[in-house]
Design an enzyme around this catalytic site. Structure first.
Site, PDB file in Angstrom:
ATOM      1  N   SER A 131       0.835  -1.202   0.000  1.00 12.34           N
ATOM      2  CA  SER A 131       0.000   0.000   0.000  1.00 12.34           C
ATOM      3  C   SER A 131       0.871   1.253   0.000  1.00 12.34           C
ATOM      4  O   SER A 131       1.686   1.431  -0.891  1.00 12.34           O
ATOM      5  CB  SER A 131      -0.965  -0.039   1.183  1.00 12.34           C
ATOM      6  OG  SER A 131      -1.869  -1.107   1.038  1.00 12.34           O
ATOM      7  N   LYS A 183     -23.753  15.832   5.802  1.00 13.80           N
ATOM      8  CA  LYS A 183     -22.815  16.400   6.760  1.00 13.80           C
ATOM      9  C   LYS A 183     -22.481  15.366   7.829  1.00 13.80           C
ATOM     10  O   LYS A 183     -23.358  14.745   8.419  1.00 13.80           O
ATOM     11  CB  LYS A 183     -23.424  17.657   7.407  1.00 13.80           C
ATOM     12  CG  LYS A 183     -22.541  18.317   8.460  1.00 13.80           C
ATOM     13  CD  LYS A 183     -21.262  18.836   7.847  1.00 13.80           C
ATOM     14  CE  LYS A 183     -20.411  19.554   8.903  1.00 13.80           C
ATOM     15  NZ  LYS A 183     -19.119  19.989   8.343  1.00 13.80           N
TER      16      LYS A 183
END
Length: 325
Positions: A131, A183
Protein backbone atom coordinates in the site's frame (compact mmCIF):
# COMPACT_ATOMS: atom_id res chain seq x y z
CA UNK A 1 52.50 2.59 66.05
CA UNK A 2 48.74 2.60 66.46
CA UNK A 3 48.52 6.33 65.66
CA UNK A 4 50.61 5.88 62.50
CA UNK A 5 48.35 3.08 61.28
CA UNK A 6 45.25 5.17 61.93
CA UNK A 7 46.76 8.03 59.91
CA UNK A 8 47.47 5.70 56.97
CA UNK A 9 43.94 4.30 57.12
CA UNK A 10 42.44 7.80 57.14
CA UNK A 11 44.46 8.80 54.06
CA UNK A 12 43.30 5.67 52.22
CA UNK A 13 39.69 6.41 53.17
CA UNK A 14 40.01 10.00 51.92
CA UNK A 15 41.39 8.79 48.58
CA UNK A 16 38.50 6.33 48.19
CA UNK A 17 35.94 8.98 49.08
CA UNK A 18 37.53 11.38 46.61
CA UNK A 19 37.33 8.78 43.86
CA UNK A 20 33.63 8.09 44.46
CA UNK A 21 32.84 11.80 44.71
CA UNK A 22 34.43 12.40 41.28
CA UNK A 23 32.55 9.44 39.85
CA UNK A 24 29.26 10.75 41.28
CA UNK A 25 29.88 14.21 39.75
CA UNK A 26 30.57 12.63 36.35
CA UNK A 27 27.39 10.52 36.58
CA UNK A 28 25.24 13.54 37.51
CA UNK A 29 26.78 15.58 34.68
CA UNK A 30 26.04 12.76 32.22
CA UNK A 31 22.40 12.62 33.32
CA UNK A 32 21.97 16.38 32.95
CA UNK A 33 23.65 16.28 29.52
CA UNK A 34 21.32 13.47 28.43
CA UNK A 35 18.27 15.52 29.43
CA UNK A 36 19.31 19.06 28.54
CA UNK A 37 21.34 18.71 25.33
CA UNK A 38 18.41 17.46 23.19
CA UNK A 39 16.39 20.48 24.33
CA UNK A 40 18.99 22.68 22.62
CA UNK A 41 18.86 20.69 19.38
CA UNK A 42 21.71 18.31 20.19
CA UNK A 43 20.73 14.67 20.18
CA UNK A 44 21.47 11.32 18.59
CA UNK A 45 20.10 12.43 15.23
CA UNK A 46 22.24 15.56 15.29
CA UNK A 47 25.40 13.75 16.29
CA UNK A 48 24.95 11.27 13.49
CA UNK A 49 24.22 14.04 11.03
CA UNK A 50 27.21 16.07 12.19
CA UNK A 51 29.45 13.03 11.85
CA UNK A 52 28.25 12.42 8.32
CA UNK A 53 28.86 16.02 7.31
CA UNK A 54 32.03 16.62 9.27
CA UNK A 55 34.61 15.93 6.60
CA UNK A 56 34.44 12.14 6.68
CA UNK A 57 34.19 12.01 2.89
CA UNK A 58 31.58 10.81 0.47
CA UNK A 59 29.10 8.10 1.40
CA UNK A 60 25.86 6.36 0.52
CA UNK A 61 23.04 7.26 2.90
CA UNK A 62 20.61 4.63 4.14
CA UNK A 63 17.23 5.65 5.57
CA UNK A 64 14.87 3.22 7.29
CA UNK A 65 11.15 3.67 6.58
CA UNK A 66 9.40 1.30 8.96
CA UNK A 67 6.00 0.78 10.52
CA UNK A 68 2.76 2.60 9.81
CA UNK A 69 3.15 5.51 7.38
CA UNK A 70 2.01 8.91 8.62
CA UNK A 71 2.78 12.53 7.76
CA UNK A 72 6.31 12.37 9.15
CA UNK A 73 7.72 15.89 8.93
CA UNK A 74 11.08 14.87 10.37
CA UNK A 75 11.54 12.12 7.80
CA UNK A 76 10.61 14.50 4.99
CA UNK A 77 13.07 17.06 6.38
CA UNK A 78 15.80 14.41 6.41
CA UNK A 79 15.14 13.44 2.78
CA UNK A 80 15.25 17.11 1.75
CA UNK A 81 18.53 17.56 3.68
CA UNK A 82 20.08 14.57 1.91
CA UNK A 83 19.26 16.16 -1.43
CA UNK A 84 21.41 19.16 -0.43
CA UNK A 85 24.28 17.17 1.11
CA UNK A 86 27.18 17.11 -1.36
CA UNK A 87 28.81 14.28 0.58
CA UNK A 88 25.91 11.93 -0.16
CA UNK A 89 26.37 10.29 -3.54
CA UNK A 90 23.38 7.96 -3.39
CA UNK A 91 20.51 6.99 -1.09
CA UNK A 92 19.06 3.62 -0.09
CA UNK A 93 15.53 3.58 1.33
CA UNK A 94 15.09 0.44 3.41
CA UNK A 95 11.30 0.00 3.34
CA UNK A 96 9.47 -2.30 5.75
CA UNK A 97 5.91 -1.01 6.05
CA UNK A 98 2.31 -2.25 5.67
CA UNK A 99 1.30 1.25 4.55
CA UNK A 100 -0.69 3.88 6.40
CA UNK A 101 -2.49 7.11 5.61
CA UNK A 102 -2.87 8.09 1.97
CA UNK A 103 -1.74 11.64 2.73
CA UNK A 104 1.31 10.40 4.62
CA UNK A 105 2.30 8.17 1.71
CA UNK A 106 1.75 11.00 -0.75
CA UNK A 107 3.90 13.46 1.24
CA UNK A 108 6.81 11.03 1.61
CA UNK A 109 6.53 9.92 -2.03
CA UNK A 110 6.87 13.54 -3.13
CA UNK A 111 9.91 13.98 -0.87
CA UNK A 112 11.50 10.88 -2.41
CA UNK A 113 10.90 12.28 -5.89
CA UNK A 114 12.52 15.60 -4.93
CA UNK A 115 15.49 13.65 -3.61
CA UNK A 116 15.68 11.48 -6.74
CA UNK A 117 15.98 14.60 -8.88
CA UNK A 118 19.29 15.30 -7.13
CA UNK A 119 20.70 11.87 -6.18
CA UNK A 120 20.34 8.23 -7.27
CA UNK A 121 17.72 6.63 -4.99
CA UNK A 122 17.01 2.90 -4.62
CA UNK A 123 14.56 1.05 -2.38
CA UNK A 124 15.47 -2.13 -0.54
CA UNK A 125 12.29 -3.94 0.50
CA UNK A 126 12.48 -5.91 3.73
CA UNK A 127 9.62 -8.07 4.93
CA UNK A 128 6.89 -5.83 3.58
CA UNK A 129 6.28 -2.91 1.23
CA UNK A 130 2.52 -2.73 0.78
CA UNK A 131 0.00 0.00 0.00
CA UNK A 132 1.53 3.35 1.02
CA UNK A 133 4.78 1.48 1.74
CA UNK A 134 4.92 0.39 -1.90
CA UNK A 135 3.91 3.90 -3.01
CA UNK A 136 7.00 5.26 -1.26
CA UNK A 137 9.23 2.59 -2.80
CA UNK A 138 7.82 3.47 -6.23
CA UNK A 139 9.16 6.98 -5.75
CA UNK A 140 12.70 5.63 -6.05
CA UNK A 141 14.42 4.76 -9.34
CA UNK A 142 15.14 1.11 -8.53
CA UNK A 143 13.35 -1.38 -6.27
CA UNK A 144 14.99 -4.52 -4.89
CA UNK A 145 13.06 -7.09 -2.85
CA UNK A 146 13.78 -10.43 -1.25
CA UNK A 147 12.28 -13.51 -2.86
CA UNK A 148 9.82 -13.86 0.02
CA UNK A 149 9.13 -10.16 0.63
CA UNK A 150 5.48 -9.08 0.51
CA UNK A 151 4.86 -6.42 -2.13
CA UNK A 152 1.81 -4.68 -3.57
CA UNK A 153 -1.68 -4.11 -2.14
CA UNK A 154 -2.20 -1.19 -4.50
CA UNK A 155 -5.40 0.52 -3.44
CA UNK A 156 -7.14 2.61 -0.81
CA UNK A 157 -9.68 1.99 1.91
CA UNK A 158 -12.00 4.11 4.04
CA UNK A 159 -13.25 2.43 7.21
CA UNK A 160 -15.93 3.61 9.59
CA UNK A 161 -17.67 2.23 12.66
CA UNK A 162 -21.38 1.67 13.10
CA UNK A 163 -21.97 1.49 16.86
CA UNK A 164 -25.69 2.23 16.68
CA UNK A 165 -26.76 -1.28 17.73
CA UNK A 166 -24.39 -1.24 20.70
CA UNK A 167 -25.64 2.19 21.79
CA UNK A 168 -29.23 0.99 21.45
CA UNK A 169 -28.49 -2.02 23.66
CA UNK A 170 -27.25 0.24 26.45
CA UNK A 171 -30.06 2.76 25.98
CA UNK A 172 -28.07 5.62 24.46
CA UNK A 173 -29.57 7.75 21.71
CA UNK A 174 -27.51 10.32 19.78
CA UNK A 175 -29.36 12.99 17.83
CA UNK A 176 -28.06 15.64 15.43
CA UNK A 177 -29.28 18.67 13.53
CA UNK A 178 -27.31 19.04 10.30
CA UNK A 179 -27.04 21.67 7.60
CA UNK A 180 -27.29 18.95 4.92
CA UNK A 181 -28.01 15.21 4.87
CA UNK A 182 -24.39 14.21 4.08
CA UNK A 183 -22.81 16.40 6.76
CA UNK A 184 -20.66 14.27 9.12
CA UNK A 185 -21.54 11.07 7.28
CA UNK A 186 -20.90 8.23 7.76
CA UNK A 187 -21.58 8.53 11.47
CA UNK A 188 -20.75 5.90 14.11
CA UNK A 189 -24.12 6.65 15.76
CA UNK A 190 -26.36 5.41 12.94
CA UNK A 191 -26.22 3.13 9.89
CA UNK A 192 -24.76 4.95 6.90
CA UNK A 193 -27.37 5.93 4.28
CA UNK A 194 -26.74 4.81 0.71
CA UNK A 195 -25.99 8.40 -0.34
CA UNK A 196 -23.15 8.55 2.19
CA UNK A 197 -21.78 5.19 1.03
CA UNK A 198 -21.80 6.42 -2.55
CA UNK A 199 -20.01 9.64 -1.55
CA UNK A 200 -17.25 7.68 0.20
CA UNK A 201 -17.06 5.21 -2.69
CA UNK A 202 -16.40 8.12 -5.10
CA UNK A 203 -13.57 9.35 -2.85
CA UNK A 204 -12.02 5.90 -2.61
CA UNK A 205 -12.19 5.31 -6.37
CA UNK A 206 -10.67 8.74 -7.08
CA UNK A 207 -7.77 8.04 -4.73
CA UNK A 208 -7.42 4.58 -6.24
CA UNK A 209 -7.12 6.08 -9.72
CA UNK A 210 -4.47 8.48 -8.41
CA UNK A 211 -2.49 5.57 -6.91
CA UNK A 212 -2.78 3.49 -10.10
CA UNK A 213 -1.63 6.47 -12.16
CA UNK A 214 1.49 6.89 -10.03
CA UNK A 215 2.42 3.22 -10.37
CA UNK A 216 1.85 3.31 -14.14
CA UNK A 217 4.01 6.44 -14.36
CA UNK A 218 6.82 5.14 -12.19
CA UNK A 219 6.96 1.48 -13.32
CA UNK A 220 7.45 -0.01 -16.81
CA UNK A 221 3.88 -1.35 -16.80
CA UNK A 222 0.99 -0.32 -19.10
CA UNK A 223 -1.95 1.30 -17.34
CA UNK A 224 -4.32 -1.58 -18.11
CA UNK A 225 -1.85 -4.03 -16.63
CA UNK A 226 -1.50 -1.91 -13.48
CA UNK A 227 -5.28 -1.99 -13.09
CA UNK A 228 -5.21 -5.77 -13.27
CA UNK A 229 -2.54 -5.91 -10.56
CA UNK A 230 -4.21 -3.21 -8.44
CA UNK A 231 -7.04 -5.34 -7.08
CA UNK A 232 -5.61 -5.23 -3.56
CA UNK A 233 -3.48 -8.34 -4.11
CA UNK A 234 -0.09 -8.80 -2.50
CA UNK A 235 2.78 -10.64 -4.16
CA UNK A 236 5.99 -12.33 -3.13
CA UNK A 237 9.18 -10.66 -4.29
CA UNK A 238 9.50 -13.28 -7.04
CA UNK A 239 5.95 -12.61 -8.25
CA UNK A 240 6.50 -8.86 -8.01
CA UNK A 241 9.57 -9.20 -10.24
CA UNK A 242 7.56 -11.13 -12.82
CA UNK A 243 4.89 -8.42 -12.70
CA UNK A 244 7.53 -5.65 -12.93
CA UNK A 245 6.55 -4.14 -9.60
CA UNK A 246 10.21 -4.51 -8.54
CA UNK A 247 13.42 -4.48 -10.57
CA UNK A 248 15.56 -7.15 -8.96
CA UNK A 249 15.77 -9.80 -6.27
CA UNK A 250 18.32 -9.31 -3.52
CA UNK A 251 19.36 -6.97 -0.75
CA UNK A 252 22.02 -4.40 -0.03
CA UNK A 253 24.59 -6.04 -2.32
CA UNK A 254 22.22 -5.84 -5.29
CA UNK A 255 21.34 -2.22 -4.46
CA UNK A 256 25.01 -1.27 -4.31
CA UNK A 257 25.62 -3.02 -7.64
CA UNK A 258 22.91 -0.89 -9.27
CA UNK A 259 24.17 2.33 -7.73
CA UNK A 260 27.76 1.68 -8.82
CA UNK A 261 27.28 0.05 -12.23
CA UNK A 262 24.17 1.83 -13.51
CA UNK A 263 24.23 5.22 -11.77
CA UNK A 264 28.04 5.52 -11.61
CA UNK A 265 28.22 6.08 -7.87
CA UNK A 266 31.90 5.71 -6.86
CA UNK A 267 32.66 2.16 -5.85
CA UNK A 268 33.40 1.14 -2.28
CA UNK A 269 31.71 4.06 -0.54
CA UNK A 270 30.64 3.47 3.05
CA UNK A 271 26.91 3.05 3.63
CA UNK A 272 25.92 5.21 6.59
CA UNK A 273 22.65 5.19 8.51
CA UNK A 274 20.88 8.54 8.51
CA UNK A 275 18.03 9.22 10.91
CA UNK A 276 15.53 12.04 11.39
CA UNK A 277 16.51 14.55 14.06
CA UNK A 278 15.03 14.37 17.53
CA UNK A 279 14.21 17.86 18.76
CA UNK A 280 12.24 17.27 21.95
CA UNK A 281 13.71 17.44 25.43
CA UNK A 282 13.60 13.69 25.83
CA UNK A 283 14.77 12.87 22.31
CA UNK A 284 17.80 10.98 23.59
CA UNK A 285 15.48 8.37 25.10
CA UNK A 286 13.49 7.78 21.89
CA UNK A 287 15.91 5.13 20.66
CA UNK A 288 15.68 3.31 23.98
CA UNK A 289 11.88 3.29 23.80
CA UNK A 290 12.02 1.91 20.26
CA UNK A 291 14.45 -0.82 21.31
CA UNK A 292 12.23 -1.86 24.23
CA UNK A 293 9.12 -2.01 22.03
CA UNK A 294 10.92 -4.07 19.42
CA UNK A 295 12.23 -6.44 22.09
CA UNK A 296 8.62 -6.96 23.20
CA UNK A 297 7.57 -7.63 19.63
CA UNK A 298 5.60 -4.37 19.36
CA UNK A 299 5.65 -1.81 16.58
CA UNK A 300 6.37 1.67 17.89
CA UNK A 301 4.63 3.14 14.83
CA UNK A 302 1.33 1.80 16.08
CA UNK A 303 1.70 3.85 19.25
CA UNK A 304 2.07 6.97 17.11
CA UNK A 305 -1.17 6.32 15.25
CA UNK A 306 -3.56 5.16 17.95
CA UNK A 307 -6.85 6.97 18.32
CA UNK A 308 -9.49 7.92 15.80
CA UNK A 309 -8.14 9.53 12.65
CA UNK A 310 -10.09 10.76 9.69
CA UNK A 311 -9.08 10.24 6.09
CA UNK A 312 -8.36 7.34 3.82
CA UNK A 313 -5.78 4.64 4.36
CA UNK A 314 -3.47 2.84 1.99
CA UNK A 315 -2.84 0.01 4.41
CA UNK A 316 -2.44 -3.74 4.02
CA UNK A 317 -3.73 -6.07 6.72
CA UNK A 318 -3.68 -9.86 6.38
CA UNK A 319 -7.30 -10.09 7.54
CA UNK A 320 -8.64 -7.23 5.42
CA UNK A 321 -8.89 -8.93 2.04
CA UNK A 322 -9.07 -6.59 -0.94
CA UNK A 323 -8.44 -2.91 -0.19
CA UNK A 324 -11.41 -1.67 -2.19
CA UNK A 325 -15.04 -1.97 -1.05
Amino acid sequence: MSNAQELIDRRRLRRKLGFWRILAVIAVAAVFAAILLPAFGVGPGNWRLAGDMGGLGSSIARVDIEGVVTEDDKLIELLDDLAKDDGVKGVILRVDSPGGTSVGGEAIFEAVRRLAEKKPVASEVGTLAASAGYLIAAGSDHIVARQTSIVGSIGTIFQYVDASQLLGNVGVSVNAIKSAPLKAEPSPFAPAPEEAKEMIRRMVVDSYEWFVGIVANRRPIPLDEVRRLADGSVFTGRQALQNRLVDAIGGEIEVRRWLENVRQVPKGLEIREREPKEDDGFGIFAGTRSMILKALGLDSGLFETTGLRGGMMALWRPDAGTTLP
